[in-house]
Scaffold this active site. Structure first.
Site, PDB file in Angstrom:
ATOM      1  CE1 TYR A  18      -3.349  -2.877   0.656  1.00 28.92           C
ATOM      2  CE2 TYR A  18      -1.983  -3.387   2.561  1.00 28.92           C
ATOM      3  CZ  TYR A  18      -2.986  -3.731   1.687  1.00 28.92           C
ATOM      4  OH  TYR A  18      -3.622  -4.932   1.834  1.00 28.92           O
ATOM      5  CE1 TYR A 146      -7.523  -6.143   3.021  1.00 26.75           C
ATOM      6  CE2 TYR A 146      -6.877  -7.929   4.481  1.00 26.75           C
ATOM      7  CZ  TYR A 146      -6.657  -7.169   3.350  1.00 26.75           C
ATOM      8  OH  TYR A 146      -5.575  -7.448   2.547  1.00 26.75           O
ATOM      9  CG  ASP A 247     -11.253 -13.935   6.505  1.00 33.74           C
ATOM     10  OD1 ASP A 247     -10.296 -14.515   7.064  1.00 33.74           O
ATOM     11  OD2 ASP A 247     -11.101 -13.030   5.662  1.00 33.74           O
ATOM     12  CE  LYS A 276      -2.965 -11.236   8.049  1.00 33.36           C
ATOM     13  NZ  LYS A 276      -4.237 -10.697   7.610  1.00 33.36           N
TER      14      LYS A 276
HETATM   15  C1  LIG Z   1      -4.677 -10.679   6.208  1.00 29.53           C
HETATM   16  C2  LIG Z   1      -6.071 -11.117   5.975  1.00 29.53           C
HETATM   17  C3  LIG Z   1      -6.447 -11.708   4.766  1.00 29.53           C
HETATM   18  C4  LIG Z   1      -5.492 -11.850   3.592  1.00 29.53           C
HETATM   19  O1  LIG Z   1      -4.427 -12.690   3.882  1.00 29.53           O
HETATM   20  P1  LIG Z   1      -3.075 -12.593   2.975  1.00 29.53           P
HETATM   21  O2  LIG Z   1      -2.253 -13.728   3.475  1.00 29.53           O
HETATM   22  O3  LIG Z   1      -2.492 -11.251   3.258  1.00 29.53           O
HETATM   23  O4  LIG Z   1      -3.492 -12.755   1.569  1.00 29.53           O
HETATM   24  C5  LIG Z   1      -7.758 -12.125   4.624  1.00 29.53           C
HETATM   25  N1  LIG Z   1      -8.641 -11.983   5.615  1.00 29.53           N
HETATM   26  C6  LIG Z   1      -8.322 -11.429   6.809  1.00 29.53           C
HETATM   27  C7  LIG Z   1      -9.350 -11.328   7.883  1.00 29.53           C
HETATM   28  C8  LIG Z   1      -7.027 -10.963   7.019  1.00 29.53           C
HETATM   29  O5  LIG Z   1      -6.710 -10.381   8.190  1.00 29.53           O
END
Ligand SMILES: *Cc1c(COP(=O)(O)O)cnc(C)c1O
Length: 427
Positions: A18, A146, A247, A276
């Site tokens: 970004y 997000y 998510d 993550k």
């Molecule tokens: C970071 C994140 C993503 C994307 O993961 P990347 O490994 O950066 O592609 C998707 N959803 C949530 C909730 C996130 O925090």
């Protein structure tokens, strides 16, 4: 190469997240990292308050995680997953089936969080395709979310912070309910679900899936909403024959005080995205875990298979460090550590509560947020944090902390004291 050679080339040739390639913000060169500290090339050591974006939960230079990688690299660093399998994939899959809420038992490995979201959304579409319900192709989500940076993930990110206008005409347009307003600790108010319920009632014939971040909205604003919101979402998905995608890429593996965000509401999604912290921040890896029913239906339809297969699917190196990270999580008292950090963040950030230019201070699990009234000056504040011995990277009006779970009481105090000092100076 000297430090100035490195930073010079970086500034001229490398894109950072970004940022502008022509006029980038300054970056700091990291030489090494150990425990909760980043060692900068100029000799300074700073405390990492970000866990490298939720990932490094066990700290840097962790012997157990390093050994897992060293052992695996000699055995089998990578092999294609088409037609072949290996113990690291199986052992990690087994751990995920055991650790995720009961009922989630089919595992798809992929490379990153955004790709996991793509996979989950494709699975949802293919589920209704297999059932020959071709009208159900749209998604419903909530504002301030997000879900990643690839196209379909972007389509369910908050339309404003996700800059949907840039991609209009190309980005699919989906349904956005008002964001939840009742906070995690507030008294639940049934009207908070009205916008979501209305969209569901009016459009369920077109909606195949709901996707949201359970309880903690991360990069869309670091907001903590009431678990009853999530319970109502689960009920509405059940009533209207819609799949629920949780998510958990940020919330997964203990960050919010429960192992998964969904656990705050005792609900089980149909599909869960993980990433993550899955590998403790050592390799990129993500997983999509679904119910047997989702797998059964997808496989019953044409073309009987799920149409996705990344080159590095279930990479053995990434899986091996994932296994080590999840075992460490289980063996260490992660819940005790997160509870301790939670109370230290509450106490340490408390002085910000009375500052005029601070709109809100909130803490959930090992996540601490100081929301200012106005957006910060990134260049300035970044340098102030480093000068105060900590690594904190705010966005917009939000200064937030998510320390590695292994951060001790003394270091959490140094971290929050630095935040209080820097925030106090923002007036
Ligand atoms: C970071 C994140 C993503 C994307 O993961 P990347 O490994 O950066 O592609 C998707 N959803 C949530 C909730 C996130 O925090």
């Amino acid at each position: 190469m000297t430090m100035s050679d490195i930073l010079d080339f970086d500034r001229r040739h490398l894109w950072h997240p970004y940022t502008s390639i022509e006029d980038p913000l300054p970056v700091y060169q990291v030489e090494s990292a150990s425990g909760v500290r980043l060692c900068l090339a100029d000799g300074r050591e700073i405390i990492d308050g970000m866990s490298s974006w939720w990932a490094v939960i066990h700290g840097y230079d962790n012997g157990v995680l390093k050994d897992a990688l060293k052992e695996q690299i000699d055995k089998l660093p990578h092999v294609m997953f088409g037609g072949l399998s290996h113990e690291p994939a199986v052992a990690l899959g087994r751990l995920l089936v055991e650790m995720t809420p009961a009922g989630l038992e089919r595992v798809f490995f992929c490379d990153s969080g955004s790709v996991a979201v793509e996979v989950a959304m494709k699975m949802t579409m293919q589920y209704f395709h297999a059932r020959k319900e071709s009208a159900k192709k749209k998604f419903l989500t909530i504002r301030s979310g997000y879900h990643g940076d690839t196209f379909h993930a972007m389509s369910v990110c908050d339309p404003v912070t996700g800059m949907h206008q840039i991609y209009s005409g190309v980005l699919p347009s989906y349904f956005f309910a008002d964001r939840p307003e009742v906070g995690f600790y507030e008294q639940w108010d049934e009207s908070d679900i009205n916008s979501f319920r209305t969209l569901m009632e009016d459009h369920h014939q077109e909606i195949c899936g709901v996707i949201l971040e359970p309880v903690v909205q991360g990069a869309g604003g670091m907001r903590f909403y009431h678990p009853n919101y999530l319970r109502r979402v689960r009920e509405l998905c059940d009533s209207y024959d819609v799949l629920l995608i949780a998510d958990e890429i940020a919330t997964g593996f203990g960050r919010s005080g429960e192992l998964f965000g969904c656990d705050h509401a005792d609900i089980v999604p149909d599909i869960m995205c993980l990433g993550k912290a899955l590998t403790g921040g050592y390799m990129t890896l993500a997983a999509v875990v679904t119910t047997a029913e989702v797998g059964r239906v997808i496989s019953s339809g044409e073309p009987h298979v799920f149409m996705h297969g990344p080159t590095y699917m279930a990479n053995p190196l990434a899986c091996s460090v994932g296994i080590a990270s999840l075992r460490l999580l289980r063996e260490n008292d992660w819940q005790g550590a997160v509870k301790r950090i939670e109370s230290e963040l509450v106490k340490g950030l408390a002085p910000c509560r009375t500052m005029e230019h601070v709109a809100d201070v909130r803490v959930l699990g090992a996540i601490g947020v100081v929301e200012l009234e106005r957006p910060v000056n990134m260049t300035q504040i970044q340098q102030q944090f480093v000068d105060n011995g900590v690594w904190v990277r705010p966005f917009g009006k939000t200064v937030y902390l998510m320390p590695p779970f292994c951060m001790n009481t003394a270091d959490t105090a140094l971290l929050t004291e630095a935040v209080v000092r820097v925030v106090a100076g923002q007036e």
